[in-house]
Design a protein around this motif. Structure first.
Motif, PDB file in Angstrom:
ATOM      1  N   GLU A   1       0.849  -1.190   0.000  1.00 17.94           N
ATOM      2  CA  GLU A   1       0.000   0.000   0.000  1.00 17.94           C
ATOM      3  C   GLU A   1       0.887   1.244   0.000  1.00 17.94           C
ATOM      4  OE1 GLU A   1      -3.513   2.155   2.697  1.00 17.94           O
ATOM      5  OE2 GLU A   1      -2.734   0.180   3.237  1.00 17.94           O
ATOM      6  N   VAL A   2       0.631   2.119  -0.959  1.00 14.81           N
ATOM      7  CA  VAL A   2       1.399   3.361  -1.069  1.00 14.81           C
ATOM      8  C   VAL A   2       0.660   4.465  -0.322  1.00 14.81           C
ATOM      9  CG1 VAL A   2       2.301   5.112  -2.647  1.00 14.81           C
ATOM     10  CG2 VAL A   2       2.384   2.701  -3.290  1.00 14.81           C
ATOM     11  N   GLY A   3       1.374   5.162   0.573  1.00 12.83           N
ATOM     12  CA  GLY A   3       0.833   6.312   1.276  1.00 12.83           C
ATOM     13  C   GLY A   3       1.558   7.563   0.845  1.00 12.83           C
ATOM     14  N   LEU A   4       1.551   8.589   1.685  1.00 14.56           N
ATOM     15  CA  LEU A   4       2.267   9.824   1.387  1.00 14.56           C
ATOM     16  C   LEU A   4       3.756   9.590   1.567  1.00 14.56           C
ATOM     17  CD1 LEU A   4      -0.038  12.544   2.985  1.00 14.56           C
ATOM     18  CD2 LEU A   4       0.214  11.955   0.567  1.00 14.56           C
ATOM     19  N   PHE A   5       4.432   9.293   0.480  1.00 10.06           N
ATOM     20  CA  PHE A   5       5.860   8.989   0.468  1.00 10.06           C
ATOM     21  C   PHE A   5       6.196   7.875   1.450  1.00 10.06           C
ATOM     22  CE2 PHE A   5       5.572  13.350  -1.108  1.00 10.06           C
ATOM     23  CZ  PHE A   5       6.206  13.198  -2.334  1.00 10.06           C
ATOM     24  N   SER A   6       5.304   6.905   1.532  1.00  8.07           N
ATOM     25  CA  SER A   6       5.514   5.719   2.356  1.00  8.07           C
ATOM     26  C   SER A   6       5.002   4.506   1.607  1.00  8.07           C
ATOM     27  CB  SER A   6       4.807   5.850   3.709  1.00  8.07           C
ATOM     28  OG  SER A   6       3.399   5.903   3.532  1.00  8.07           O
ATOM     29  N   LEU A   7       5.581   3.347   1.920  1.00  5.02           N
ATOM     30  CA  LEU A   7       5.188   2.090   1.288  1.00  5.02           C
ATOM     31  C   LEU A   7       5.127   1.020   2.368  1.00  5.02           C
ATOM     32  CD1 LEU A   7       4.685   0.350  -1.299  1.00  5.02           C
ATOM     33  CD2 LEU A   7       7.165  -0.033  -1.351  1.00  5.02           C
ATOM     34  N   ASP A   8       3.960   0.411   2.534  1.00  2.00           N
ATOM     35  CA  ASP A   8       3.783  -0.671   3.507  1.00  2.00           C
ATOM     36  C   ASP A   8       3.682  -1.993   2.768  1.00  2.00           C
ATOM     37  OD1 ASP A   8       3.777   1.139   5.568  1.00  2.00           O
ATOM     38  OD2 ASP A   8       1.602   1.306   5.659  1.00  2.00           O
ATOM     39  N   VAL A   9       4.483  -2.966   3.205  1.00  2.00           N
ATOM     40  CA  VAL A   9       4.479  -4.303   2.609  1.00  2.00           C
ATOM     41  C   VAL A   9       4.066  -5.298   3.691  1.00  2.00           C
ATOM     42  CG1 VAL A   9       5.808  -6.042   1.375  1.00  2.00           C
ATOM     43  CG2 VAL A   9       6.368  -3.617   1.087  1.00  2.00           C
ATOM     44  N   ASN A  10       2.949  -5.968   3.482  1.00  2.00           N
ATOM     45  CA  ASN A  10       2.443  -6.958   4.435  1.00  2.00           C
ATOM     46  C   ASN A  10       2.656  -8.355   3.862  1.00  2.00           C
ATOM     47  OD1 ASN A  10       0.903  -5.316   6.629  1.00  2.00           O
ATOM     48  ND2 ASN A  10       0.304  -4.392   4.685  1.00  2.00           N
ATOM     49  N   MET A  11       3.283  -9.239   4.665  1.00  2.00           N
ATOM     50  CA  MET A  11       3.616 -10.580   4.201  1.00  2.00           C
ATOM     51  C   MET A  11       3.188 -11.614   5.234  1.00  2.00           C
ATOM     52  SD  MET A  11       7.523  -9.884   2.827  1.00  2.00           S
ATOM     53  CE  MET A  11       8.092  -9.339   4.462  1.00  2.00           C
ATOM     54  N   ASP A  12       2.538 -12.669   4.784  1.00  4.75           N
ATOM     55  CA  ASP A  12       2.257 -13.830   5.631  1.00  4.75           C
ATOM     56  C   ASP A  12       3.400 -14.823   5.460  1.00  4.75           C
ATOM     57  OD1 ASP A  12      -0.058 -12.682   6.445  1.00  4.75           O
ATOM     58  OD2 ASP A  12      -1.392 -13.980   5.318  1.00  4.75           O
ATOM     59  N   LEU A  13       3.959 -15.280   6.583  1.00  3.74           N
ATOM     60  CA  LEU A  13       5.096 -16.188   6.562  1.00  3.74           C
ATOM     61  C   LEU A  13       4.626 -17.612   6.882  1.00  3.74           C
ATOM     62  CD1 LEU A  13       6.410 -13.360   6.862  1.00  3.74           C
ATOM     63  CD2 LEU A  13       8.177 -14.428   8.260  1.00  3.74           C
TER      64      LEU A  13
ATOM     65  N   TYR B   1       8.204   1.284   4.751  1.00  4.17           N
ATOM     66  CA  TYR B   1       9.247   2.132   4.174  1.00  4.17           C
ATOM     67  C   TYR B   1       8.802   3.593   4.270  1.00  4.17           C
ATOM     68  CZ  TYR B   1      11.409  -1.932   1.834  1.00  4.17           C
ATOM     69  OH  TYR B   1      12.015  -3.123   1.553  1.00  4.17           O
ATOM     70  N   GLN B   2       9.671   4.457   4.751  1.00  2.29           N
ATOM     71  CA  GLN B   2       9.493   5.895   4.652  1.00  2.29           C
ATOM     72  C   GLN B   2      10.447   6.374   3.564  1.00  2.29           C
ATOM     73  OE1 GLN B   2       7.192   7.690   6.186  1.00  2.29           O
ATOM     74  NE2 GLN B   2       6.464   5.905   7.333  1.00  2.29           N
ATOM     75  N   PHE B   3       9.881   6.859   2.462  1.00  3.69           N
ATOM     76  CA  PHE B   3      10.658   7.047   1.244  1.00  3.69           C
ATOM     77  C   PHE B   3      11.244   5.670   0.880  1.00  3.69           C
ATOM     78  CE2 PHE B   3      10.171  11.346   2.741  1.00  3.69           C
ATOM     79  CZ  PHE B   3       9.924  12.052   1.572  1.00  3.69           C
ATOM     80  N   ASP B   4      12.569   5.479   0.918  1.00  4.28           N
ATOM     81  CA  ASP B   4      13.108   4.150   0.611  1.00  4.28           C
ATOM     82  C   ASP B   4      13.853   3.541   1.787  1.00  4.28           C
ATOM     83  OD1 ASP B   4      15.286   5.793   0.620  1.00  4.28           O
ATOM     84  OD2 ASP B   4      16.095   5.143  -1.306  1.00  4.28           O
ATOM     85  N   GLN B   5      13.642   4.087   2.984  1.00  5.52           N
ATOM     86  CA  GLN B   5      14.287   3.558   4.178  1.00  5.52           C
ATOM     87  C   GLN B   5      13.312   2.682   4.952  1.00  5.52           C
ATOM     88  OE1 GLN B   5      17.644   4.024   4.712  1.00  5.52           O
ATOM     89  NE2 GLN B   5      17.436   4.943   2.679  1.00  5.52           N
ATOM     90  N   ALA B   6      13.757   1.459   5.258  1.00  8.38           N
ATOM     91  CA  ALA B   6      12.886   0.509   5.951  1.00  8.38           C
ATOM     92  C   ALA B   6      12.949   0.717   7.458  1.00  8.38           C
ATOM     93  CB  ALA B   6      13.288  -0.918   5.615  1.00  8.38           C
ATOM     94  N   GLU B   7      11.818   0.517   8.093  1.00  9.92           N
ATOM     95  CA  GLU B   7      11.755   0.488   9.548  1.00  9.92           C
ATOM     96  C   GLU B   7      11.711  -0.965  10.001  1.00  9.92           C
ATOM     97  OE1 GLU B   7       8.366   2.722  10.715  1.00  9.92           O
ATOM     98  OE2 GLU B   7       9.161   4.646   9.996  1.00  9.92           O
TER      99      GLU B   7
END
Length: 368
Positions: free
Chosen positions: A136-148, A166-172
């Motif tokens: 999901e793309v937000g305001l200069f953010s990208l959330d990636v949800n994964m089932d393991l 991700y905030q811009f291209d930096q992962a938290e």
């Protein structure tokens, strides 16, 4: 002005309302304009009547207060309207800019791939499914949800899910939600290791593993981390379990640093490796298009460009990918252990296997 009406007004300016809903909003706005016109006319009439009845520059205190309050209300309404309009104009512009940012140079897909490949390289016996990965793309953010998932016996069970932000291209660091009884440590250390190089000291010996396997009833399946006495070519690893109903799921690879278990900076270095099985799905980093060992090297070279993101995502503080890649290119790929799964009694038969140095018991399930 209710929150519902504000939301509807926002959607009206964004053009997201149906024709019928838009007409309702326009009717409400016309009413507001009519109300404001009536109020202004009444105030003007009152002002003219009072001016005619009173001497010049003479106005009752109550009337003056009423006019001041009316002016304040009018100013507030105008200010709110301007602010809402500005926000409604800015938000879609910023959203479009965010999509352009992540679309430029295929940035979003590359960041998603970095998260996926980090899981396969750093999480033993863990896999993903394409349909269970959402972004999901937000305001200069990208959330990636994964089932393991992990394989226990002949069934993939859900391990939990990760949300990588991700905030811009930096992962938290991911938000990890496990549903297993034995979730991995957030940041493993020497005394929580499960896999050991032949030259490494064993600091977390699972002394009860063989006894536990012996006591488990028939009809149970288990996951086991095997550390070997020697380095082996990945293609020869199946010889260790030949004749047993056991499946190798993940190989731990020697990269020249596992003997000490330390990074170039002296901190604990987590193992890396790759799946022992190929995946028939073309999207997978370990599809059946070419050998997994080659795809492993491709993954490491790709992650080298995203090493900080991979470190932030993985259960690790260091990965030292440049040193590891140089070593593997010069010495080839050899495994010092890995993860197997199968019936508990079949794994127990490895107790007298000369190739096995140590065992750490993982998940156990009823026969599936």
């Amino acid at each position: 002005m209710t929150e519902e009406w504000k939301t509807k007004l926002k959607k009206y300016y964004q053009g997201k309302l149906s024709d019928e809903e838009a007409k309702e909003v326009e009717a409400d706005l016309e009413k507001l304009d009519a109300y404001q016109s009536v109020i202004d006319e009444e105030l003007d009439a009152d002002e003219h009547r009072d001016d005619a009845a009173l001497p010049e520059n003479d106005l009752p205190d109550g009337k003056a207060a009423k006019m001041v309050r009316s002016s304040i209300r009018h100013a507030r309404f105008s200010l709110i309207a301007y602010v809402v309009m500005i926000v409604l104009l800015i938000y879609p512009v910023m959203t479009m800019a965010s999509y352009l940012y992540y679309g430029w140079g295929n940035k979003a897909n590359r960041l998603i791939d970095a998260a996926i490949e980090t899981v396969y390289v750093t999480e033993p016996n863990v896999s993903l499914e394409e349909m269970e990965i959402e972004e999901e793309v937000g305001l200069f953010s990208l959330d990636v949800n994964m089932d393991l998932f992990k394989r226990i016996g002949d069934k993939d069970i859900k391990l939990g899910d990760w949300e990588v932000a991700y905030q811009f291209d930096q992962a938290e660091p991911p938000s990890r939600d496990y549903i297993t009884e034995t979730p991995p440590e957030d940041i493993p250390y020497y005394d929580t290791k499960k896999l050991y190089h032949p030259e490494a000291s064993i600091t977390n010996h699972d002394t009860d593993a063989w006894d536990t396997l012996e006591k488990l009833p028939e009809g149970t399946v288990a996951e086991a981390y095997l550390s070997l006495n020697d380095l082996h070519q990945p293609d020869s690893m199946r010889e260790i379990t030949e004749g047993l109903d056991i499946e190798w799921r993940w190989y731990a690879i020697d990269t020249g640093l596992e003997a000490s278990g330390k990074s170039s900076e002296g901190g604990y270095l987590a193992p890396i490796g790759y799946p022992a099985q190929t995946d028939p799905d073309a999207w997978s980093p370990y599809h059946d298009g070419k050998p997994n060992a080659e795809q492993f090297m491709d993954n490491l070279r790709f992650l080298e460009d995203y090493e900080q993101q991979a470190v932030d995502i993985a259960h690790a503080k260091w990965l030292d990918l440049d040193e590891r890649i140089d070593y593997l290119e010069g010495h080839g790929i050899k495994a010092y252990g890995g993860v197997v799964t199968g019936p508990s009694k079949e794994i127990l038969k490895l107790q007298d296997n000369e190739s096995v140095r140590a065992i750490y018991l993982g998940e156990v399930r009823l026969w599936n």
